[in-house]
Write an enzyme that holds these catalytic residues in place. Sequence first.
Site, PDB file in Angstrom:
ATOM      1  N   GLY A 488       0.756  -1.009  -0.113  1.00  0.00           N
ATOM      2  CA  GLY A 488      -0.209  -0.025   0.066  1.00  0.00           C
ATOM      3  C   GLY A 488       0.705   1.219   0.063  1.00  0.00           C
ATOM      4  O   GLY A 488       2.317   1.157  -0.099  1.00  0.00           O
ATOM      5  N   HIS A 489       0.073   2.540  -0.189  1.00  0.00           N
ATOM      6  CA  HIS A 489       0.873   3.606  -0.051  1.00  0.00           C
ATOM      7  C   HIS A 489      -0.048   4.699   0.857  1.00  0.00           C
ATOM      8  O   HIS A 489      -1.106   4.807   0.452  1.00  0.00           O
ATOM      9  CB  HIS A 489       1.027   4.231  -1.652  1.00  0.00           C
ATOM     10  CG  HIS A 489       1.774   5.502  -1.664  1.00  0.00           C
ATOM     11  ND1 HIS A 489       3.216   5.454  -2.144  1.00  0.00           N
ATOM     12  CD2 HIS A 489       1.528   6.875  -1.399  1.00  0.00           C
ATOM     13  CE1 HIS A 489       3.398   6.721  -2.104  1.00  0.00           C
ATOM     14  NE2 HIS A 489       2.554   7.271  -1.592  1.00  0.00           N
ATOM     15  N   GLY A 490       0.782   5.109   1.642  1.00  0.00           N
ATOM     16  CA  GLY A 490      -0.104   6.196   2.545  1.00  0.00           C
ATOM     17  C   GLY A 490       0.601   7.525   2.656  1.00  0.00           C
ATOM     18  O   GLY A 490       1.490   7.575   1.684  1.00  0.00           O
ATOM     19  N   GLY A 491       0.175   8.564   3.413  1.00  0.00           N
ATOM     20  CA  GLY A 491       0.903   9.674   3.573  1.00  0.00           C
ATOM     21  C   GLY A 491       2.179   9.909   3.807  1.00  0.00           C
ATOM     22  O   GLY A 491       2.846  10.878   3.503  1.00  0.00           O
ATOM     23  N   PHE A 492       2.878   8.521   4.419  1.00  0.00           N
ATOM     24  CA  PHE A 492       4.318   9.075   4.876  1.00  0.00           C
ATOM     25  C   PHE A 492       5.023   8.066   4.279  1.00  0.00           C
ATOM     26  O   PHE A 492       6.191   8.032   4.258  1.00  0.00           O
ATOM     27  CB  PHE A 492       4.270   8.299   6.486  1.00  0.00           C
ATOM     28  CG  PHE A 492       3.365   9.184   7.302  1.00  0.00           C
ATOM     29  CD1 PHE A 492       3.860  10.624   7.405  1.00  0.00           C
ATOM     30  CD2 PHE A 492       2.247   8.845   7.783  1.00  0.00           C
ATOM     31  CE1 PHE A 492       3.320  11.415   8.210  1.00  0.00           C
ATOM     32  CE2 PHE A 492       1.570   9.644   8.673  1.00  0.00           C
ATOM     33  CZ  PHE A 492       1.856  10.825   8.986  1.00  0.00           C
ATOM     34  N   GLY A 493       4.746   6.981   3.266  1.00  0.00           N
ATOM     35  CA  GLY A 493       5.430   6.562   2.301  1.00  0.00           C
ATOM     36  C   GLY A 493       4.923   5.121   1.920  1.00  0.00           C
ATOM     37  O   GLY A 493       3.587   4.730   2.087  1.00  0.00           O
ATOM     38  N   VAL A 495       4.619   0.982   1.648  1.00  0.00           N
ATOM     39  CA  VAL A 495       4.669  -0.299   2.254  1.00  0.00           C
ATOM     40  C   VAL A 495       4.821  -1.348   1.755  1.00  0.00           C
ATOM     41  O   VAL A 495       4.093  -1.637   0.743  1.00  0.00           O
ATOM     42  CB  VAL A 495       3.393  -0.367   3.266  1.00  0.00           C
ATOM     43  CG1 VAL A 495       3.659  -1.458   4.300  1.00  0.00           C
ATOM     44  CG2 VAL A 495       2.988   0.609   4.197  1.00  0.00           C
ATOM     45  N   LYS A 509       7.837  -0.168   5.853  1.00  0.00           N
ATOM     46  CA  LYS A 509       7.390   1.042   5.444  1.00  0.00           C
ATOM     47  C   LYS A 509       8.754   1.740   5.149  1.00  0.00           C
ATOM     48  O   LYS A 509       9.598   1.950   5.833  1.00  0.00           O
ATOM     49  CB  LYS A 509       6.699   1.624   6.424  1.00  0.00           C
ATOM     50  CG  LYS A 509       6.161   2.910   6.163  1.00  0.00           C
ATOM     51  CD  LYS A 509       5.278   3.549   7.088  1.00  0.00           C
ATOM     52  CE  LYS A 509       3.652   3.314   6.896  1.00  0.00           C
ATOM     53  NZ  LYS A 509       2.867   3.916   6.350  1.00  0.00           N
ATOM     54  N   ASP A 603      -3.842  10.782  11.933  1.00  0.00           N
ATOM     55  CA  ASP A 603      -4.261  10.290  10.692  1.00  0.00           C
ATOM     56  C   ASP A 603      -4.997   8.969  10.905  1.00  0.00           C
ATOM     57  O   ASP A 603      -4.701   7.771  10.240  1.00  0.00           O
ATOM     58  CB  ASP A 603      -3.034   9.798  10.054  1.00  0.00           C
ATOM     59  CG  ASP A 603      -3.192   9.829   8.478  1.00  0.00           C
ATOM     60  OD1 ASP A 603      -4.389  10.450   7.913  1.00  0.00           O
ATOM     61  OD2 ASP A 603      -2.282   9.416   7.745  1.00  0.00           O
TER      62      ASP A 603
END
Length: 804
Positions: A488-493, A495, A509, A603
């Site tokens: 996945g891809h989140g606000g911080f980087g 995974v 991550k 978040d």
Amino acid sequence: MSLIFCFLVVFPLILAVEGQAGEVLITGNKTILSENGTFKMGFFSANGGPNWYLGIWYASLPTPTYVWVANRETPVKSVESATVELGGDGRLKIMEVGGSVVWQTTNVEKSTAVKLLESGNLVLLSRKEKVVWQSFDFPADTWLPGMNMTAHRSITCWKSSVDPSPGSYSLRLKPPDYGEFELVFNGTMMYWSTGNWTGDRFAGVPEMTIPYIYKFRFLHPFTPAAAFWYTATALENSGGGGRPPLNRFHVDSSGLLRQYTWFPQTDTWNMFWSQPENRCRVYGLCGNLGLCNTVTLKPCECLAGFQPSDELSWSSGDFSGGCLREDNNVCSETDGGFEGIGSVSFNGAALVPIPGNSKSCEASCLMNCSCIGLYRNARSNLCYNVYGPVLNLKNLSSDSTEEGELHVRVHRRGNGKKNKWKWPVLIACVAGFSIILGLSMAVLLVFRKRRQRKKKVEEEDVFSVTNLRVFSYKELNAATQGFSEKLGHGGFGTVFKGELSDSSQVAVKRLERPGGGEKEFRAEVCTIGNIQHVNLVRLRGFCSENSHRLLVYDCMQNGPLSVYLRRDGENLSWDVRFRVAIGTARGIAYLHEECRDCIIHCDIKPENILLDSDFIPKVSDFGLAKLMGRDFSRVLATMRGTWGYVAPEWISGVAITAKADVYSYGMTLLELIGGRRNVETPPSAGGGGAAATGDEWFFPPWAARQIIEGNVAAVVDERLRDSYNTAEAERVGLVAVWCIQDEEAARPTMGMVVKMLEGIVEVAVPPPPKLLQALVSGESFHGVLAESGGTSTGDANSHSSHRW
Ligand SMILES: *[C@@H]1O[C@H](CO)[C@@H](O)[C@H](O)[C@H]1NC(C)=O
Ligand SMILES: *[C@@H]1O[C@H](CO)[C@@H](O)[C@H](O)[C@H]1NC(C)=O
Ligand SMILES: *[C@@H]1O[C@H](CO)[C@@H](O)[C@H](O)[C@H]1NC(C)=O
Ligand SMILES: *[C@@H]1O[C@H](CO)[C@@H](O)[C@H](O)[C@H]1NC(C)=O
Ligand SMILES: *[C@@H]1O[C@H](CO)[C@@H](O)[C@H](O)[C@H]1NC(C)=O
Ligand SMILES: *[C@@H]1O[C@H](CO)[C@@H](O)[C@H](O)[C@H]1NC(C)=O
Ligand SMILES: *[C@@H]1O[C@H](CO)[C@@H](O)[C@H](O)[C@H]1NC(C)=O
């Protein structure tokens, strides 16, 4: 912008707040403090340059922020010989050696005293204590609380972050109606406006409905006597002993209007509002022939074959000089040619239609040295000669409706003359580069050796405090098979899935843009590593090598909760959902209330709630907001884009408390029981009855109303039909609505939420969250957004601008 200055320190020597006629108020190092020491006035030199200015700044901040400059256009060369005094004529003057007046106030009535007020206003008083002149009537680039904006006043940016002289961008009341504010370029070209005043806010600024640290007053709108000002108030529960935080509006050198409050916790200015959202709307930002883009960190670039006209200012962020041809000598009829740069939009240029075929169009351009190129429209078959300046150049290639193309004039390619000098240059470049490379390697090696020695010591430290493992980058690269399987891809980087050598599954991550240095990173990771709870994802270790920052977590078999909130996703039973609701609440409550240092997650959303093999929920990504630094523009985008999970106080200018997480949790609960996302494109048959916002559906206001009316059955995922516990569902619904209350104080704490869900505490019926409703209905918010993406500058000034 002012945060990045380097300063010559001006040593404070506190003087009397009041000054009398004839007295020298300020020389050299001396400064004047306001009554309670909020503001300070004295000479300063931005960037340690040779120019000195008389200015006002915040006395207590570690990074001086100038709110006013007296002699913006007439700097003093030597601070030792400059003085500020009240002249015999009652005007405040800046004098240089020999008694020449560099700058003076314009009061007609004679003043006898000078005072710097707590508001940051410098006032001259007559003998009868009447204000005969004040700096608030002559603002610089900052609009402070209490400062009055009238028809004849504007806030004008500094030319650059190191040059206080007036730049190109201003904020003012829009003539001739004076019923709204506008941002203008060069005093003429409007590129953003607030929309008309509606009685309590501006039509284009829906954020003003949020409980705000500001109170706005608009006297006589839509008349030449219009006067607008704001005052800051302390919001309840915002700390600060009932005093509002330091705050300001600022027009920066790149034409953006921004709002800041000071966060004493982090010693930084918190920028929580900025317009225009699309920086490429700022008129003339990239200068002549500079191409603007919204994607990269740097907004401007020159077209191929062009270079910045002033490298130095270009690299310091002032692009207004625009671009020039790399090879200035194109004005030769025999040598000239054209290069297509595709479909673009631009303003400011003069287009001269050339009758006849394209050959004659080219020929006429080649004949005139000031011709920049051709503009061809395939549909109308017209060809124009383009005369500068070409401003606001934007790439439209993705926009299929555009049919015009710009061709800029260049040297003909493959011309032998040009290549002659190329070889020697190339060789010289390669040789130079090799030498530099060699040197840098040597330096790097030395540094590395030193760093490794230091690192060893720090690593042992980490081990002694937590059970965290320190991974090498190589190890993680192998574990994730070269970062191949993305989870996945989140606000911080991003995974990635990985398997360690002991065959345990992990999630790795990879952090993007980590703020702060290695030491801060390690300290923060230690804090996170110390937090362990059955409903929190466990951090196993980390890697911090060179620029790599990676976190290694336990892998969660059943993935994020968001996967189950789609119609086509697996249906979670009511028992599982209820367990997820309580477990998540317990995890967040632990972060808020039971850790040694309280952590606000910042978040909370279904993507950050992971389910293990037994569907036990585990909250992930905690502690990262602090690690990465809060990126308020990102938060803003989230808020405006989806109205997702972000509590209204995020953009109200106050410090965030744990209640922001409670809000996000409440939004997540609604999705959990509804088995759907809060914002969805409508199904083709319009069931549900949720509030429609443009072509999107916003579930929460509708769901909240149903729950309050005792109709939770309408909200619960229809796939659950009768297979759910109605008493539990009612409780979860009511708790969700309590969590999304407008006022922080009305929302329960997470600890209380757990008790409510467990049934230990009775749950009353909450009032409806009004803000949610107001922001969605009322003015069409999406309409406003759509409008602001448009090209109103181009349209409003059609006589001199062109867009196809
Ligand atoms: C400014 O202050 C410093 C340190 O107190 C002193 O050395 C210097 O001479 C002062 N300069 C002037 C112009 O007063
Ligand atoms: C300065 O501080 C004192 C004590 O806190 C307060 O009473 C007074 O009102 C303040 N003055 C101004 C101008 O804010
Ligand atoms: C602002 O200016 C208007 C018109 O000049 C005046 O009526 C009003 O009192 C002023 N307000 C403040 C806060 O100075
Ligand atoms: C700005 O305006 C002035 C006069 O109002 C004009 O002379 C100047 O060319 C303008 N500058 C730009 C870049 O448009
Ligand atoms: C704003 O108000 C002015 C003056 O009343 C009016 O002429 C103008 O059309 C209004 N603009 C919009 C967008 O409603
Ligand atoms: C504009 O964008 C397209 C597609 O991204 C790209 O191929 C093209 O080179 C760009 N044009 C310019 C002038 O940068
Ligand atoms: C070049 O074009 C400009 C703008 O159209 C015009 O003013 C000028 O006279 C032209 N010069 C020549 C040599 O044709």
